[in-house]
Design an enzyme around this catalytic site. Structure first.
Site, PDB file in Angstrom:
ATOM      1  N   ARG A  30       0.670  -1.282  -0.134  1.00 14.80           N
ATOM      2  CA  ARG A  30      -0.121  -0.092   0.069  1.00 14.80           C
ATOM      3  C   ARG A  30       0.785   1.346  -0.141  1.00 14.80           C
ATOM      4  NH1 ARG A  30      -3.927  -0.849   5.007  1.00 14.80           N
ATOM      5  NH2 ARG A  30      -2.020  -1.666   5.593  1.00 14.80           N
ATOM      6  N   ASN A  48      -6.281  -2.842   1.695  1.00 13.61           N
ATOM      7  CA  ASN A  48      -6.354  -4.187   1.804  1.00 13.61           C
ATOM      8  C   ASN A  48      -7.955  -4.682   1.879  1.00 13.61           C
ATOM      9  OD1 ASN A  48      -3.523  -4.463   1.469  1.00 13.61           O
ATOM     10  ND2 ASN A  48      -3.276  -4.917   3.576  1.00 13.61           N
TER      11      ASN A  48
END
Length: 757
Positions: A30, A48
């Site tokens: 990320r 996520n």
């Protein structure tokens, strides 16, 4: 103005939704996407969820983003697929990292990774708050699988949940520009786990010749000085491990080069983030001869945890500068690896002079992986830490199957879609603790994959403990013959469909006819198979005792070769040999086996290499260690009716007065030539060029590499096990893959019921 208008038309604003699947959680994915989007001046978000990573990006260069993600992904990320969906532009500014979404999991966590260079630098930097800290980590390294209880991979789901972050660690964790952004195990001396003993004391105990039990990433190691014969001998006595080889841990790749002759491929394996034990050729006189007695290769690994690095630092600072430590799994009595603090105090007190624990729980125990380079490519001997739970892509979708493996070197395998997930090494299912560990592995793997298996696969053997376990799962059970599973494991990892000829070469497997198999030529085609040939059978006097006492197989091989009268000459005065010889001369019937492993035992006994073995495969491994330049005995084998026999070779070895290395060269060279000719004949008869090579004998580097080369010279295409062990540690993969073929093709109601559901 006109130029700006032209550019906007040529490169219009687009919004894309990217679904990224694979090992993409807990690896810094990320923040990587965040930094890339900001660099490209794209707006959107990343998060996520149960399927992996979801990204939406918008801007003029959005179409370049998917390729850049794949090409620049973080070092520990493993991208299986990127699905792209075009959306209508929504406007907005900036790029955000959003909270994880909980849902049914279709992603996976990463494997444990060795300490990265940046964390190592901080550990040795007096100005860093991580200076001298035994648990430093970041998104590029550290524990993953062994601390994770469930997905999504967030701190609350790991054994770090009991360690609240201090302000400094919380700031790192929340900063997308920081290397520790959402690194779930992040901690420092102010807020993280602590050791039970100071590192200096651990080093001192080793320096004085002591044995230390040290809690690591996946369990405890037993450590001692790799040059101290007395310490190693004491460790062998206390652990009741007579001659089975130990592994060696060294500080870094330079230390490994000093102790062993490394190939480029071996260096790459040693220095990889998985940091496995790698079998390599040691330099003479650098290590104790008690580490791997009778073997030509030694298992070496690099220090892979911050704690290991601190220990080597402390040893280097003392008056004793050790180049290497024996580092063997703490599993007394053949039981599973010790991973719990209280368990260590109870089970290791009689072995270790010092037990060093820490307060970060090991959620899932995992031994060190063991590998070697065969035919120029890495191959597994044991698949565990550093690789589990990375899946094997078996090429086709299908129902979810759980395969329970074999009773020796047990692993389990769970399929999800086209992925097959092998568990970490469990071990031999010959005690209650091992069976309990296997059940733990089943439960944990199904949990982190969010899978409910529909079928179970197991061996054919009626007395296997693993079969009883499969039957207890309350699922439809698909039995798979042992050697079919060996070959199916190879065809699955190489995604081979259609007809394949397999040579399954090992010590023992329950045959479809109820006899002991182990040298099989199998024709495998989807869910169908048949035995196209086998090695000529040998008597198996004493059954399982013959595997522990190679001299029995030596006498048996002489009997099969028609020269039993030579037995008393080879072993004069041996009462056991005399009794067995007399039994054969009376015509007493005994079970038979087609096992190549037992043929190795016979040859090792006849040539004086090993009469009785203290661990599985010892005779064959010591015989392999003597081979240097394999050569062929002309007419040393015979092929008839699909059967391959080596009676002329056995007779030659018994009659010729030659040293053991020359005998090893002759045996290996003739074996390779005979197997290659046999496979070539079988391939011609079946009309295929594809040869899958499986079974524990394929861990013999001389045999495996030589056979692959000889098959290529005959215009055939050999396939060796690469992603799973050739031995019984890969059986579960083959069971799962073959069972799915059977289910899809023979369980007609399965797909109908799945469609209705």
């Amino acid at each position: 103005m006109a130029g700006a208008i032209a550019r906007s038309v040529a490169n219009p604003v687009r919004r894309l939704r990217l679904r990224v699947r694979g090992a993409v959680q807990g690896v810094g994915f990320r923040p990587f996407a965040y930094r890339l989007a900001r660099r490209m001046r794209l707006s959107g978000f990343v998060l996520n969820d149960g399927a992996g990573v979801l990204i939406e990006i918008e801007g003029p260069d959005a179409d370049r983003f998917p390729d850049m993600i794949r090409n620049e992904a973080p070092p520990l990320a493993r991208i299986d697929s990127i699905d792209v969906l075009e959306l209508d532009p929504a406007g907005g500014e900036g790029f955000d990292i959003r909270e994880s979404l909980v849902g049914r999991s279709a992603t996976r966590i990463g494997a444990d990774a060795a300490t990265c260079s940046e964390c190592r630098r901080e550990q040795t930097d007096p100005s860093s708050r991580f200076f001298g800290y035994a648990f430093v980590n970041c998104t590029h390294c550290g524990p993953r699988f062994t601390i994770t209880r469930a997905l999504p991979y967030d701190r609350a789901q790991t054994s770090m949940a009991s360690f609240p972050m201090c302000a400094a660690c919380a700031a790192d964790y929340a900063d997308p520009e920081n290397r520790r952004f959402h690194a779930e195990p992040v901690a420092c001396p102010d807020c993280g786990p602590r050791l039970s003993h100071p590192i200096a004391g651990v080093a001192a105990k080793i320096a004085e010749g002591g044995i230390v039990a040290l809690k690591g990433i996946g369990g405890f190691h037993l450590l001692c000085d790799a040059r101290n014969d007395a310490a190693i001998d004491l460790l062998r006595t206390r652990k009741a491990r007579d001659r089975k080889p130990f592994a060696v841990m060294v500080r870094d790749i330079d230390a490994a080069r000093a102790l062993a002759r490394l190939t480029e491929a071996e260096e790459a394996l040693l220095a990889s983030s998985a940091s496995p034990i790698v079998l390599v050729e040691p330099r003479a006189h650098e290590l104790s001869g008690l580490i791997a007695p009778g073997l030509a290769r030694t298992g070496i690994m690099l220090a892979y945890s911050p704690l290991h690095h601190l220990l080597f630092d402390a040893l280097a600072e003392s008056s004793h500068c050790f180049p290497a430590l024996v580092a063997t799994s703490a599993n007394p009595g053949g039981q599973p690896l010790v991973a719990d603090n209280a368990e260590a105090e109870r089970r290791l007190a009689a072995i270790a002079d010092l037990i060093v624990t820490h307060d970060r729980d090991i959620a899932v125990r995992a031994d060190d992986s063991v590998m070697q380079v065969i035919d120029g490519v890495p191959a597994f001997i044991r698949r565990a830490r550093g690789f589990v739970p990375e899946p094997v892509d078996i090429g086709t979708d299908g129902p979810s199957v759980i395969a329970v493996g074999a009773d020796l070197k047990n692993t389990i395998c769970v399929t999800r879609g086209r992925e097959a997930f092998l568990s970490q090494h469990v071990g031999d299912l010959d005690n209650a603790e091992a069976i309990r560990f296997q059940r733990e592995a089943v439960s944990h793997l199904c949990s982190i994959l969010d899978v409910k298996p529909e079928f179970a696969a197991c061996d054919l053997h009626p007395d296997f403990r693993s079969v009883r376990i499969a039957e207890s799962l309350n699922l439809a059970v698909v039995p798979v013959q042992h050697h079919v599973a060996h070959i199916a494991a190879v065809t699955a990892e190489h995604q081979l469909s259609g007809l394949v000829l397999g040579l399954a070469l090992d010590g023992h497997g329950f045959g479809a006819d109820g006899t002991s198999w182990g040298g099989e030529m199998l024709a495998l085609d989807g869910h169908r198979w048949h035995r196209a040939g086998s090695l000529a059978p040998l008597p198996l006097p004493g059954g399982d005792r013959a595997a522990r006492e190679p001299w029995r197989m030596g006498v048996a091989a002489l009997q099969a070769a028609g020269c039993i009268a030579l037995a008393p000459q080879l072993w004069p005065g041996d009462s056991g040999v005399a009794q067995l010889t007399a039994m054969f001369e009376r015509g007493t019937q005994v079970p038979v086996t087609s096992s190549l492993g037992r043929l190795f035992d016979a040859a090792a006994a006849i040539t004086g290499v090993r009469r009785v073995q203290s661990y599985e495969g010892q005779a064959a491994m010591e015989f392999e260690a003597l081979a240097r330049n394999p050569r062929v005995l002309q007419s040393g084998f015979a092929i008839s009716g699909g059967r391959l026999g080596f009676h002329p070779l056995i007779l030659h070895l018994a009659l010729q007065d030659q040293d053991a290395p020359a005998a090893a060269d002759l045996f290996h060279g003739t074996l390779i030539e005979g197997l290659a000719e046999w496979a070539a004949e079988g391939a011609r008869n079946l009309g295929t060029r594809r040869i899958a090579l499986g079974g524990g004998c394929m861990m013999n580097r001389v045999l495996a590499a030589g056979l692959a080369r000889s098959l290529r010279e005959r215009g055939l295409d050999p396939y060796l096990p690469r992603l799973a062990p050739a031995n019984d540690g890969g059986i579960a993969l083959g069971q799962a893959a073959f069972a799915r073929q059977v289910i899809v093709n023979e369980y007609a109601s399965v797909e109908e019921s799945r469609t209705c559901a």
